[in-house]
Design an enzyme around this catalytic site. Structure first.
Site, PDB file in Angstrom:
ATOM      1  N   LYS A  19       0.813  -1.222   0.000  1.00  0.00           N
ATOM      2  CA  LYS A  19       0.000   0.000   0.000  1.00  0.00           C
ATOM      3  C   LYS A  19       0.845   1.270   0.000  1.00  0.00           C
ATOM      4  CE  LYS A  19      -2.347  -0.354   3.763  1.00  0.00           C
ATOM      5  NZ  LYS A  19      -1.799  -1.598   4.318  1.00  0.00           N
ATOM      6  N   ARG A  94      -9.134   1.541   9.229  1.00  0.00           N
ATOM      7  CA  ARG A  94      -8.670   0.196   9.546  1.00  0.00           C
ATOM      8  C   ARG A  94      -9.706  -0.586  10.338  1.00  0.00           C
ATOM      9  NH1 ARG A  94      -2.996   1.036   9.089  1.00  0.00           N
ATOM     10  NH2 ARG A  94      -1.738  -0.834   9.333  1.00  0.00           N
ATOM     11  N   ARG A 133      11.639  -6.932   5.141  1.00  0.00           N
ATOM     12  CA  ARG A 133      11.662  -5.464   5.307  1.00  0.00           C
ATOM     13  C   ARG A 133      12.279  -5.067   6.645  1.00  0.00           C
ATOM     14  NH1 ARG A 133       5.956  -2.433   4.649  1.00  0.00           N
ATOM     15  NH2 ARG A 133       5.527  -3.658   6.514  1.00  0.00           N
ATOM     16  N   ARG A 135      11.402  -3.696   9.634  1.00  0.00           N
ATOM     17  CA  ARG A 135      11.268  -2.442  10.363  1.00  0.00           C
ATOM     18  C   ARG A 135      11.328  -2.808  11.845  1.00  0.00           C
ATOM     19  NH1 ARG A 135       6.093  -0.125   7.954  1.00  0.00           N
ATOM     20  NH2 ARG A 135       5.187  -1.031   9.808  1.00  0.00           N
ATOM     21  N   ARG A 146       0.004  -8.532  13.429  1.00  0.00           N
ATOM     22  CA  ARG A 146      -0.569  -7.487  12.581  1.00  0.00           C
ATOM     23  C   ARG A 146      -1.460  -8.093  11.504  1.00  0.00           C
ATOM     24  NH1 ARG A 146       4.521  -4.955  10.857  1.00  0.00           N
ATOM     25  NH2 ARG A 146       3.330  -3.618   9.478  1.00  0.00           N
TER      26      ARG A 146
HETATM   27  P1  ADP Z   1       1.415  -1.560   7.477  1.00  0.00           P
HETATM   28  O1  ADP Z   1       1.449  -0.782   6.208  1.00  0.00           O
HETATM   29  O2  ADP Z   1       2.617  -2.423   7.658  1.00  0.00           O
HETATM   30  O3  ADP Z   1       0.126  -2.261   7.707  1.00  0.00           O
HETATM   31  P2  ADP Z   1       1.248   0.982   8.783  1.00  0.00           P
HETATM   32  O4  ADP Z   1       2.527   1.642   8.466  1.00  0.00           O
HETATM   33  O5  ADP Z   1       0.037   1.386   8.029  1.00  0.00           O
HETATM   34  O6  ADP Z   1       1.482  -0.581   8.705  1.00  0.00           O
HETATM   35  O7  ADP Z   1       0.899   1.167  10.339  1.00  0.00           O
HETATM   36  C1  ADP Z   1       1.813   0.763  11.348  1.00  0.00           C
HETATM   37  C2  ADP Z   1       1.104   0.702  12.706  1.00  0.00           C
HETATM   38  O8  ADP Z   1       0.522   1.979  13.022  1.00  0.00           O
HETATM   39  C3  ADP Z   1      -0.095  -0.268  12.771  1.00  0.00           C
HETATM   40  O9  ADP Z   1       0.305  -1.586  13.023  1.00  0.00           O
HETATM   41  C4  ADP Z   1      -0.911   0.348  13.922  1.00  0.00           C
HETATM   42  O10 ADP Z   1      -0.376   0.044  15.192  1.00  0.00           O
HETATM   43  C5  ADP Z   1      -0.724   1.845  13.695  1.00  0.00           C
HETATM   44  N1  ADP Z   1      -1.799   2.403  12.833  1.00  0.00           N
HETATM   45  C6  ADP Z   1      -1.651   2.964  11.603  1.00  0.00           C
HETATM   46  N2  ADP Z   1      -2.829   3.364  11.113  1.00  0.00           N
HETATM   47  C7  ADP Z   1      -3.752   3.048  12.056  1.00  0.00           C
HETATM   48  C8  ADP Z   1      -5.178   3.166  12.150  1.00  0.00           C
HETATM   49  N3  ADP Z   1      -5.891   3.705  11.149  1.00  0.00           N
HETATM   50  N4  ADP Z   1      -5.793   2.732  13.274  1.00  0.00           N
HETATM   51  C9  ADP Z   1      -5.106   2.192  14.280  1.00  0.00           C
HETATM   52  N5  ADP Z   1      -3.766   2.028  14.273  1.00  0.00           N
HETATM   53  C10 ADP Z   1      -3.096   2.445  13.165  1.00  0.00           C
END
Ligand code: ADP
Length: 190
Positions: A19, A94, A133, A135, A146
């Protein structure tokens, strides 16, 4: 579909679905800001801000930040001038509650979500990508948590947006350029 730059699109997909990469590429191709809540939260943690302190341990465990806190973060971000003419949202909504919040924020401005792009990638590829990756929050058990949280809390959005006729599915297990082209085509912008 909205006019040339009046596009309000959501990118949906599991963690590791690409994404973020595609949001950046679409942003450049379409001239719209890409708004990543994950990036915003990671930046807040790096800055040591009050928000960062509140979300740090939740993120590290692979859990979701509380809906009300996310609502405040996104409301503030979408109110900035660069988002007025449209945006690509990466990482929000989300949960179904967050989808409701997004509808509310947009409805207050007389707007609505125009399209939801779902990046589809097989589960084993997601795990491989996430581990490669590496991180800080990408330890294997956190990666799996996740993914579990995605299936449980975020996947219901697929059906929700499908029912609203907004969902467009794109095969995310291909070359980056091909995926971008398909996303642009799915938006009717090619
Ligand atoms: P990925 O792309 O790997 O799914 P993101 O970079 O979008 O992860 O988000 C990393 C973390 O930030 C998530 O695992 C969560 O803890 C938090 N996060 C991001 N966006 C949201 C959201 N809309 N609601 C709740 N937590 C969020």
């Amino acid at each position: 579909m909205a006019g040339a730059n009046g596009l309000r699109a959501v990118l949906l997909g599991a963690p590791g679905s690409g994404k973020g990469t595609q949001a950046e590429r679409l942003s450049a191709a379409l001239g719209l800001p890409s708004i990543s809540t994950g990036e915003m939260l990671r930046q807040a943690v790096a800055d040591g801000s009050e928000l960062g302190a509140r979300v740090k341990s939740v993120m590290a465990a692979g859990e979701l930040v509380a809906d009300d806190l996310m609502a405040a973060v996104v409301r503030e971000r979408l109110a900035r001038p660069d988002a007025a003419a449209g945006f690509l949202l990466d990482g929000f909504p989300r949960t179904p509650a967050q989808a409701g919040t997004l509808d509310e924020i947009l409805a207050e401005a007389g707007k609505a979500v125009d399209a939801v792009l779902l990046l589809e990638v097989p589960e084993h590829v997601l795990v491989e990508r996430a581990l490669a990756r590496r991180r800080a929050d990408d330890r294997e058990e956190v990666v799996r948590e996740r993914l579990r949280v995605y299936r449980q809390k975020t996947e219901p959005l697929v059906e929700l947006y499908e029912r609203r006729g907004l969902l467009r599915r794109v095969d995310g297990h291909r070359a980056i350029e091909q995926i971008t082209a398909s996303l642009i085509a799915a938006l009717g912008r090619s």
